[in-house]
Write a protein that holds these residues in place. Structure first.
Motif, PDB file in Angstrom:
ATOM      1  N   ASN A   1      13.931 -35.410  65.443  1.00 41.79           N
ATOM      2  CA  ASN A   1      15.300 -35.415  65.971  1.00 41.79           C
ATOM      3  C   ASN A   1      15.278 -36.266  67.235  1.00 41.79           C
ATOM      4  OD1 ASN A   1      17.785 -34.865  67.082  1.00 41.79           O
ATOM      5  ND2 ASN A   1      17.388 -32.684  67.454  1.00 41.79           N
TER       6      ASN A   1
ATOM      7  N   LYS B   1      17.771 -37.134  69.008  1.00 37.71           N
ATOM      8  CA  LYS B   1      18.839 -36.773  69.947  1.00 37.71           C
ATOM      9  C   LYS B   1      19.530 -38.050  70.456  1.00 37.71           C
ATOM     10  CE  LYS B   1      16.328 -32.564  70.875  1.00 37.71           C
ATOM     11  NZ  LYS B   1      16.046 -31.457  71.755  1.00 37.71           N
TER      12      LYS B   1
ATOM     13  N   HIS C   1      22.691 -27.647  65.658  1.00 38.18           N
ATOM     14  CA  HIS C   1      21.631 -27.667  66.665  1.00 38.18           C
ATOM     15  C   HIS C   1      22.105 -26.881  67.896  1.00 38.18           C
ATOM     16  CE1 HIS C   1      18.843 -29.026  69.700  1.00 38.18           C
ATOM     17  NE2 HIS C   1      18.038 -29.363  68.711  1.00 38.18           N
TER      18      HIS C   1
ATOM     19  N   GLU D   1      21.862 -27.394  70.932  1.00 35.19           N
ATOM     20  CA  GLU D   1      22.511 -28.196  71.977  1.00 35.19           C
ATOM     21  C   GLU D   1      23.990 -28.390  71.659  1.00 35.19           C
ATOM     22  OE1 GLU D   1      19.719 -31.445  71.949  1.00 35.19           O
ATOM     23  OE2 GLU D   1      18.219 -30.153  72.910  1.00 35.19           O
TER      24      GLU D   1
ATOM     25  N   GLU E   1      14.796 -22.599  65.574  1.00 35.24           N
ATOM     26  CA  GLU E   1      14.501 -23.214  66.860  1.00 35.24           C
ATOM     27  C   GLU E   1      14.908 -22.258  67.982  1.00 35.24           C
ATOM     28  OE1 GLU E   1      14.262 -27.779  66.531  1.00 35.24           O
ATOM     29  OE2 GLU E   1      16.337 -27.246  66.923  1.00 35.24           O
TER      30      GLU E   1
ATOM     31  N   ALA F   1      12.622 -22.495  73.640  1.00 35.39           N
ATOM     32  CA  ALA F   1      11.422 -23.310  73.383  1.00 35.39           C
ATOM     33  C   ALA F   1      11.754 -24.792  73.246  1.00 35.39           C
ATOM     34  CB  ALA F   1      10.725 -22.818  72.113  1.00 35.39           C
ATOM     35  N   ILE F   2      13.050 -25.136  73.258  1.00 37.26           N
ATOM     36  CA  ILE F   2      13.440 -26.528  73.005  1.00 37.26           C
ATOM     37  C   ILE F   2      13.348 -27.339  74.291  1.00 37.26           C
ATOM     38  CG2 ILE F   2      15.349 -28.042  72.344  1.00 37.26           C
ATOM     39  CD1 ILE F   2      16.281 -25.840  70.449  1.00 37.26           C
ATOM     40  N   GLY F   3      12.503 -28.339  74.272  1.00 39.52           N
ATOM     41  CA  GLY F   3      12.400 -29.258  75.411  1.00 39.52           C
ATOM     42  C   GLY F   3      11.786 -28.632  76.643  1.00 39.52           C
TER      43      GLY F   3
ATOM     44  N   GLY G   1      10.827 -26.573  68.378  1.00 38.49           N
ATOM     45  CA  GLY G   1      10.776 -26.149  69.777  1.00 38.49           C
ATOM     46  C   GLY G   1       9.434 -26.503  70.363  1.00 38.49           C
ATOM     47  N   SER G   2       9.385 -27.670  71.028  1.00 33.86           N
ATOM     48  CA  SER G   2       8.148 -28.122  71.688  1.00 33.86           C
ATOM     49  C   SER G   2       6.949 -28.226  70.740  1.00 33.86           C
ATOM     50  CB  SER G   2       7.817 -27.237  72.892  1.00 33.86           C
ATOM     51  OG  SER G   2       8.868 -27.284  73.842  1.00 33.86           O
ATOM     52  N   VAL G   3       7.192 -28.645  69.500  1.00 34.32           N
ATOM     53  CA  VAL G   3       6.066 -28.937  68.603  1.00 34.32           C
ATOM     54  C   VAL G   3       5.433 -30.247  69.076  1.00 34.32           C
ATOM     55  CG1 VAL G   3       5.346 -29.446  66.234  1.00 34.32           C
ATOM     56  CG2 VAL G   3       7.169 -27.763  66.664  1.00 34.32           C
TER      57      VAL G   3
ATOM     58  N   LEU H   1      10.727 -29.290  62.910  1.00 33.65           N
ATOM     59  CA  LEU H   1      11.762 -30.175  63.443  1.00 33.65           C
ATOM     60  C   LEU H   1      11.315 -30.507  64.868  1.00 33.65           C
ATOM     61  CD1 LEU H   1      14.432 -31.661  63.252  1.00 33.65           C
ATOM     62  CD2 LEU H   1      15.614 -29.564  63.892  1.00 33.65           C
ATOM     63  N   VAL H   2      11.046 -31.782  65.086  1.00 29.60           N
ATOM     64  CA  VAL H   2      10.358 -32.222  66.297  1.00 29.60           C
ATOM     65  C   VAL H   2      11.310 -33.080  67.117  1.00 29.60           C
ATOM     66  CG1 VAL H   2       8.350 -33.465  67.161  1.00 29.60           C
ATOM     67  CG2 VAL H   2       8.225 -32.304  64.929  1.00 29.60           C
ATOM     68  N   GLY H   3      11.507 -32.730  68.379  1.00 27.88           N
ATOM     69  CA  GLY H   3      12.364 -33.527  69.247  1.00 27.88           C
ATOM     70  C   GLY H   3      11.566 -34.593  69.979  1.00 27.88           C
ATOM     71  N   GLY H   4      11.199 -34.301  71.204  1.00 30.73           N
ATOM     72  CA  GLY H   4      10.552 -35.284  72.074  1.00 30.73           C
ATOM     73  C   GLY H   4       9.366 -35.996  71.432  1.00 30.73           C
TER      74      GLY H   4
HETATM   75  P1  PGA Z   1      11.687 -30.513  71.282  1.00 28.70           P
HETATM   76  O1  PGA Z   1      13.106 -30.462  70.528  1.00 28.70           O
HETATM   77  O2  PGA Z   1      10.620 -30.755  70.236  1.00 28.70           O
HETATM   78  O3  PGA Z   1      11.808 -31.673  72.248  1.00 28.70           O
HETATM   79  O4  PGA Z   1      11.512 -29.199  71.962  1.00 28.70           O
HETATM   80  C1  PGA Z   1      13.234 -29.827  69.279  1.00 28.70           C
HETATM   81  C2  PGA Z   1      14.665 -29.896  68.808  1.00 28.70           C
HETATM   82  O5  PGA Z   1      15.570 -29.753  69.652  1.00 28.70           O
HETATM   83  O6  PGA Z   1      14.941 -30.106  67.610  1.00 28.70           O
END
Ligand code: PGA
Length: 250
Positions: A9, A11, A93, A95, A163, A167-169, A208-210, A228-231
């Motif tokens: 993701n 974002k 999501h 957010e 998620e 734990a997200i970001g 969440g912070s994977v 599901l991986v963000g950063g």
């Molecule tokens: P993150 O985001 O891996 O940066 O914590 C995950 C997400 O919001 O999907």
């Protein structure tokens, strides 16, 4: 058995210069044994789909409107995303639930629109820290799952991402016992609603912070079918070790 899924993701990140990272991710594997999906800003979908036409890498979007078209300034309909090359769309999501007040009812309507346009709906849910501390995590997740999934949901058209908002970001991840508890709960709810054939076939992602250094431990948890991986999805250097960890967990 469904294939495992490594989803990214991006974002609100990425310009055309970032397409080089997609090319690196695509070039790393010819025919992976898992699915790999990157959900991009809508501005990059057309150029990414042209670039990746011959590749296994799938691209998706991050939101859609519940109507296919109309007088909705600034919004994008699911058929437009499909036309630009998306095969999936993230919906609900946290957010967007937090910043735009998206309810589970709205997420369900968007998911139905995504399905009508032939897109896989990647539906996110998860509790806040306050909800977890109040022992309400499973209640919140139950409500979100039951309301956010339209009747058009099948294991082929719909993926669920758990998620936890806290734990997200943040660099915090749920521990394996917490993930196992929630994913087991989601599995039981899906099996109750969709039956013993379809329920177990839905893919359940953790997000969440994977990161490369925690992915293997997360993928070892029962009922985790991917992430599901963000950063860490923004660069090939960070994302590819997560893809490898998921392949190795099969
Ligand atoms: P993150 O985001 O891996 O940066 O914590 C995950 C997400 O919001 O999907």
């Amino acid at each position: 058995m469904q294939r495992k899924l490594a989803a990214g993701n991006w974002k609100m990140n990425g310009t055309r210069a970032s397409l080089a990272e997609l090319e690196k991710i695509a070039a790393s594997r010819k025919a992976p044994a898992i699915d790999v999906l990157l959900c991009l800003p809508a501005t990059l979908l057309s150029s990414a789909s042209a670039l990746l036409a011959e590749s296994h890498l799938m691209i998706g979007a991050q939101d859609c409107h519940a109507e296919p078209s109309g007088a909705f300034t600034g919004d994008l309909g699911a058929p437009m995303l499909a036309d630009a090359g998306a095969t999936a769309v993230i919906l609900g999501h946290s957010e967007r639930r937090a910043a735009y007040g998206e309810t589970s009812d709205a997420v369900r309507d968007k998911a139905r629109a995504a399905h009508a346009a032939g897109l896989t709906a990647l539906i996110c849910l998860g509790e806040t820290l306050a909800e977890r501390e109040a022992q309400r995590a499973l209640d919140i997740i139950t409500e979100q799952l039951e309301t956010s999934l339209p009747d058009t949901a099948t294991p082929e058209t719909t993926v669920i991402a758990y998620e936890p908002v806290w734990a997200i970001g943040t660099g915090l991840t749920a521990d394996p016992d917490q993930i196992a508890e929630v994913h087991g709960h989601l599995r039981r709810l899906l099996t109750r609603r969709f039956g013993t054939e379809q329920g177990p076939a839905f893919r359940l992602l953790y997000g969440g912070s994977v990161k490369p250094d925690n992915a293997a431990a997360i993928f070892a948890v029962p009922d985790v079918d991917g992430a599901l991986v963000g950063g860490a999805s923004l660069t090939a250097a960070a994302f590819l070790p997560i893809v490898t960890a998921l392949e190795d967990s099969r």
